[in-house]
Design a protein around this motif. Structure first.
Motif, PDB file in Angstrom:
ATOM      1  N   MET A   1      -4.617 -30.057 -13.975  1.00 10.84           N
ATOM      2  CA  MET A   1      -4.732 -28.985 -12.982  1.00 10.84           C
ATOM      3  C   MET A   1      -6.163 -28.442 -12.935  1.00 10.84           C
ATOM      4  O   MET A   1      -6.723 -28.195 -11.883  1.00 10.84           O
ATOM      5  N   ALA A   2      -6.761 -28.362 -14.135  1.00 10.06           N
ATOM      6  CA  ALA A   2      -8.125 -27.849 -14.175  1.00 10.06           C
ATOM      7  C   ALA A   2      -9.069 -28.768 -13.400  1.00 10.06           C
ATOM      8  O   ALA A   2      -9.964 -28.306 -12.701  1.00 10.06           O
ATOM      9  N   SER A  79      -0.723  -9.407  -7.618  1.00 12.85           N
ATOM     10  CA  SER A  79      -1.439  -8.138  -7.794  1.00 12.85           C
ATOM     11  C   SER A  79      -1.272  -7.261  -6.556  1.00 12.85           C
ATOM     12  O   SER A  79      -1.044  -6.049  -6.660  1.00 12.85           O
ATOM     13  N   PHE A  82       2.124  -5.715  -6.559  1.00  9.31           N
ATOM     14  CA  PHE A  82       2.240  -4.545  -7.433  1.00  9.31           C
ATOM     15  C   PHE A  82       1.564  -3.332  -6.807  1.00  9.31           C
ATOM     16  O   PHE A  82       2.053  -2.210  -6.929  1.00  9.31           O
ATOM     17  N   ILE A  85       3.895  -1.920  -4.345  1.00  7.39           N
ATOM     18  CA  ILE A  85       4.932  -1.108  -5.004  1.00  7.39           C
ATOM     19  C   ILE A  85       4.383   0.287  -5.290  1.00  7.39           C
ATOM     20  O   ILE A  85       5.027   1.307  -5.000  1.00  7.39           O
ATOM     21  N   MET A  86       3.176   0.322  -5.842  1.00  8.09           N
ATOM     22  CA  MET A  86       2.595   1.622  -6.213  1.00  8.09           C
ATOM     23  C   MET A  86       2.437   2.508  -4.979  1.00  8.09           C
ATOM     24  O   MET A  86       2.911   3.653  -4.960  1.00  8.09           O
ATOM     25  N   LEU A  89       6.101   3.260  -3.136  1.00  6.44           N
ATOM     26  CA  LEU A  89       6.957   4.263  -3.777  1.00  6.44           C
ATOM     27  C   LEU A  89       6.289   5.636  -3.780  1.00  6.44           C
ATOM     28  O   LEU A  89       6.961   6.665  -3.693  1.00  6.44           O
ATOM     29  N   MET A  90       4.956   5.630  -3.870  1.00  2.83           N
ATOM     30  CA  MET A  90       4.257   6.915  -3.814  1.00  2.83           C
ATOM     31  C   MET A  90       4.421   7.543  -2.427  1.00  2.83           C
ATOM     32  O   MET A  90       4.667   8.738  -2.293  1.00  2.83           O
ATOM     33  N   SER A  92       6.881   7.112  -0.551  1.00  2.00           N
ATOM     34  CA  SER A  92       8.266   7.587  -0.380  1.00  2.00           C
ATOM     35  C   SER A  92       8.346   9.070  -0.724  1.00  2.00           C
ATOM     36  O   SER A  92       9.201   9.794  -0.202  1.00  2.00           O
ATOM     37  N   ASP A  93       7.471   9.520  -1.624  1.00  2.00           N
ATOM     38  CA  ASP A  93       7.395  10.952  -1.932  1.00  2.00           C
ATOM     39  C   ASP A  93       6.691  11.695  -0.790  1.00  2.00           C
ATOM     40  O   ASP A  93       7.245  12.629  -0.208  1.00  2.00           O
ATOM     41  N   TYR A  94       5.518  11.240  -0.432  1.00  2.00           N
ATOM     42  CA  TYR A  94       4.719  11.995   0.543  1.00  2.00           C
ATOM     43  C   TYR A  94       5.377  12.044   1.912  1.00  2.00           C
ATOM     44  O   TYR A  94       5.270  13.039   2.625  1.00  2.00           O
ATOM     45  N   SER A  96       8.560  11.998   2.607  1.00  2.00           N
ATOM     46  CA  SER A  96       9.840  12.708   2.694  1.00  2.00           C
ATOM     47  C   SER A  96       9.764  14.088   2.045  1.00  2.00           C
ATOM     48  O   SER A  96      10.783  14.718   1.791  1.00  2.00           O
ATOM     49  N   ARG A  97       8.538  14.538   1.733  1.00  2.00           N
ATOM     50  CA  ARG A  97       8.399  15.838   1.082  1.00  2.00           C
ATOM     51  C   ARG A  97       8.540  16.958   2.115  1.00  2.00           C
ATOM     52  O   ARG A  97       8.139  16.784   3.255  1.00  2.00           O
TER      53      ARG A  97
END
Lengths: 101, 555
Positions: A1-2, A79, A82, A85-86, A89-90, A92-94, A96-97
């Motif tokens: 592979m290399a 990456s 991820f 996701i960060m 989900l963050m 999802s707070d802002y 619906s606050r």
């Protein structure tokens, strides 16, 4: 592979790096310009859009993503997943606050 | 390289004693100080970490002692309020970032990953040494912050206090953590590539020891999560020094954004601490039960599942901050999901022991303690992931008890079990089983005396991080402080009998506990500088005890 990875890796011409650098500088100026305009609810998406294009240029050109193996792209996409996701989900707070309270 | 210029008698004696019964091993093949300080040998780098994190552990333990001494009485009569704030902040920062996170990955991981996969070293030995020096530099910077006057924000650095109001050395400490974070990232990167590219012939993914699965899952978390805390601390520094509005509401920022970013790393960081311990538990239980691990595949995948779930539950630390209740419900539900792979592991270990030929050696005694305490820690976590009960228990001593059951009961006891289990491999010597078992028992008893009363204190409403408290809480606090004394004895004993065994202990053979993985079956104790005389070829599963249960191994 290399071996495969090395055989597909072609050194990019210097002009490509210089052009990419120029584009990044232009996009930075564009970010500052956009920051002083009032786009209403589109301000953040526009700023993030410009930043996304800049990040993509860095990954694809400067980090040699364009000539990397599929495994490297798995890592890059994982990456990004991820980070999604960060941010997702963050948001999802802002989003619906109870801002009116 | 001529590296004998700094050769000292002390080091020569150290190496001679360590390797007096073997021709050449990694301890005695070069006596010079420079051969240790500039070593590229993963085993020696592991020992450098061992010495450094032990010193940090002693410092963090001394601070815990000061905290428990202050809480012996309801009034603040040993520390001032400000000093108390700095003491618990320093205790948290040192224990988490400078002891627990590097404990198993950097010490045992460095020593064992190449040995367990049949490699001569990690993929990038120079990067490995660089990681150690980053850790060392980060430690020096953090200690400098403490010597200058300390930090009073708590280890969580919550804004806007840390960014605007605190008059302590927040920036210096943040720089220290930033540097040590890169040590963690590079170690994780090194292990991931080592496991992918340097396994010996025949060592397929499902023939890997479960410790390697644990370290691999940990490395993924280190690689993906640590950059976020580095950036977050950088943003904190930018706001504090330049006044750029990121977290301060007066400047248009949002303090809860800091908590989101902080916990996006710091909750998975709990799994950086606990996942390697879970790997140690699998190894120790298999060896001392003389049984194949029950549910090998599901345990391996549960390590990966814990690493992934760990990234989607962080906001359970923030239910009372004013975050959206709808998002809180989502995070509450997601948090419960972590219990599934954790439960799978515990039940698999119990099933592994069931019907096994269990021997009660020191590592196994530590693992018995680990099993009980980790389970209690995990179960009480479910109380806290429940939105309603969390409102009552948040920021009380219930939280303190819960995370110490995970981080001490789980992570530290797992580390101690692993250190005892592989000590004969590391040093070529056997420690005293009597003192080992005694220390494991004292640690278990002292731990429960220290932290179980804190569950009750928290349930009754005693908040954390206060140096004074109402009189009615004193009895339980005295219990807790007395327990901490017993716990300290349990911790200090290995600091005596293990170094003693290094110099005067009985010589260990290459496989004193009858382990079945490569580090036991294919290397000497201590291993040679290049680990294996010839590259091993693996032809069977890592745990192959069927039909061998009766073969009691004497040591």
């Amino acid at each position: 592979m290399a071996t495969t990875e090395h055989s597909t890796h072609q050194p990019a011409p210097l002009s490509l790096y210089l052009a990419t650098f120029g584009m990044l500088m232009f996009l930075t100026i564009l970010t500052i310009f956009a920051g002083f305009q009032n786009f209403g609810m589109w301000s953040t998406p526009i700023a993030l859009g410009i930043a996304g294009v800049k990040a993509a240029l860095v990954v694809v050109i400067f980090m040699h993503g364009y000539s990397s193996s599929p495994l490297t792209w798995v890592i890059i996409l994982a990456s990004m997943f991820f980070m999604t996701i960060m941010l997702g989900l963050m948001l999802s707070d802002y989003m619906s606050r109870g801002w009116a309270m | 390289m001529a590296s004998v210029s700094l050769e000292s008698e002390t080091f020569k004696k150290f190496a001679d004693v360590a390797g007096r019964d073997n021709d050449v091993n990694y301890l005695n093949h070069d006596h010079s100080i420079t051969s240790w300080l500039f070593t590229l040998d993963h085993k020696r780098i592991g020992l450098l970490y061992l010495v450094t994190i032990t010193l940090m552990f002693l410092l963090g333990g001394a601070l815990a002692g000061a905290i428990r001494l202050e809480l012996l009485t309801p009034k603040g009569d040993f520390l001032t309020a400000d000093t108390y704030n700095k003491a618990f902040t320093a205790h948290g920062i040192i224990m988490l970032f400078f002891f627990l996170i590097p404990s198993i990955p950097a010490v045992l991981g460095n020593f064992l990953v190449p040995l367990m996969i049949g490699a001569k070293d990690v993929a990038f030995p120079r990067l490995n040494l660089f990681s150690y020096y980053l850790y060392f530099a980060g430690s020096v910077i953090a200690l400098t912050a403490l010597l200058l006057g300390g930090v009073d924000t708590g280890w969580t650095f919550y804004t806007p206090f840390s960014s605007t109001y605190s008059n302590s050395y927040v920036i210096v400490m943040a720089v220290g953590l930033f540097v040590v974070g890169f040590s963690s990232i590079l170690t994780g990167l090194n292990f991931i590539i080592t496991v992918h590219r340097m396994r010996c012939p025949g060592l397929t993914w499902f023939r890997l020891p479960l410790f390697i699965w644990g370290i691999y899952a940990t490395s993924v978390v280190q690689l993906l999560g640590t950059p976020v805390i580095a950036v977050t601390l950088g943003l904190l520094g930018v706001e504090r020094t330049l006044g750029v509005g990121i977290f301060d509401p007066r400047l248009g920022g949002d303090p809860i954004l800091f908590q989101h970013l902080f916990w996006f790393y710091s909750h998975p960081a709990v799994y950086i601490m606990i996942l390697p311990s879970l790997g140690v538990a699998s190894e120790v239980i298999a060896t001392f039960s003389r049984k194949n691990v029950f549910g090998y595949h599901i345990i391996a995948f549960s390590s990966i599942a814990i690493a992934v779930f760990g990234f989607i539950v962080w906001a359970h630390h923030m239910f009372t901050t004013g975050m959206s209740p709808y998002a809180a419900m989502v995070f509450s539900l997601l948090t419960f999901s972590v219990a599934i792979p954790s439960g799978i592991k515990v039940f698999s270990w119990l099933a592994t022991m069931y019907g096994g030929s269990i021997s009660f050696d020191t590592p196994m005694i530590y693992i018995f303690g680990f099993l009980g305490l980790f389970t209690i820690g995990g179960m009480t976590g479910l109380f806290l992931s429940t939105l309603g009960t969390d409102i009552h228990l948040h920021d009380t001593y219930f939280i303190v008890a819960h995370f110490h059951y995970i981080m001490v009961g789980g992570a530290v006891l797992g580390y101690m079990a692993g250190l005892h289990y592989w000590w004969p491999k590391i040093t070529g010597r056997l420690y005293s089983e009597f003192w080992g078992k005694l220390s494991a028992g004292i640690t278990f008893i002292g731990f429960n005396f220290t932290f179980f009363p804190q569950f009750i204190l928290g349930y009754l409403g005693m908040p954390r991080r206060y140096y004074e408290y109402p009189d009615e809480f004193q009895v339980l606090n005295v219990f807790s402080s007395a327990g901490a004394t017993i716990l300290a004895i349990g911790y200090l004993m290995p600091l005596v009998y293990m170094p003693y065994s290094f110099f005067f202990g009985e010589k260990a053979n290459s496989n004193p506990y009858g382990g079945s993985t490569l580090e036991w079956t294919n290397t000497t104790s201590p291993p040679s500088p290049h680990n294996f005389e010839k590259t091993p070829v693996v032809t069977e599963e890592p745990y192959h005890y069927h039909g061998k249960e009766a073969a009691v191994v004497s040591h």
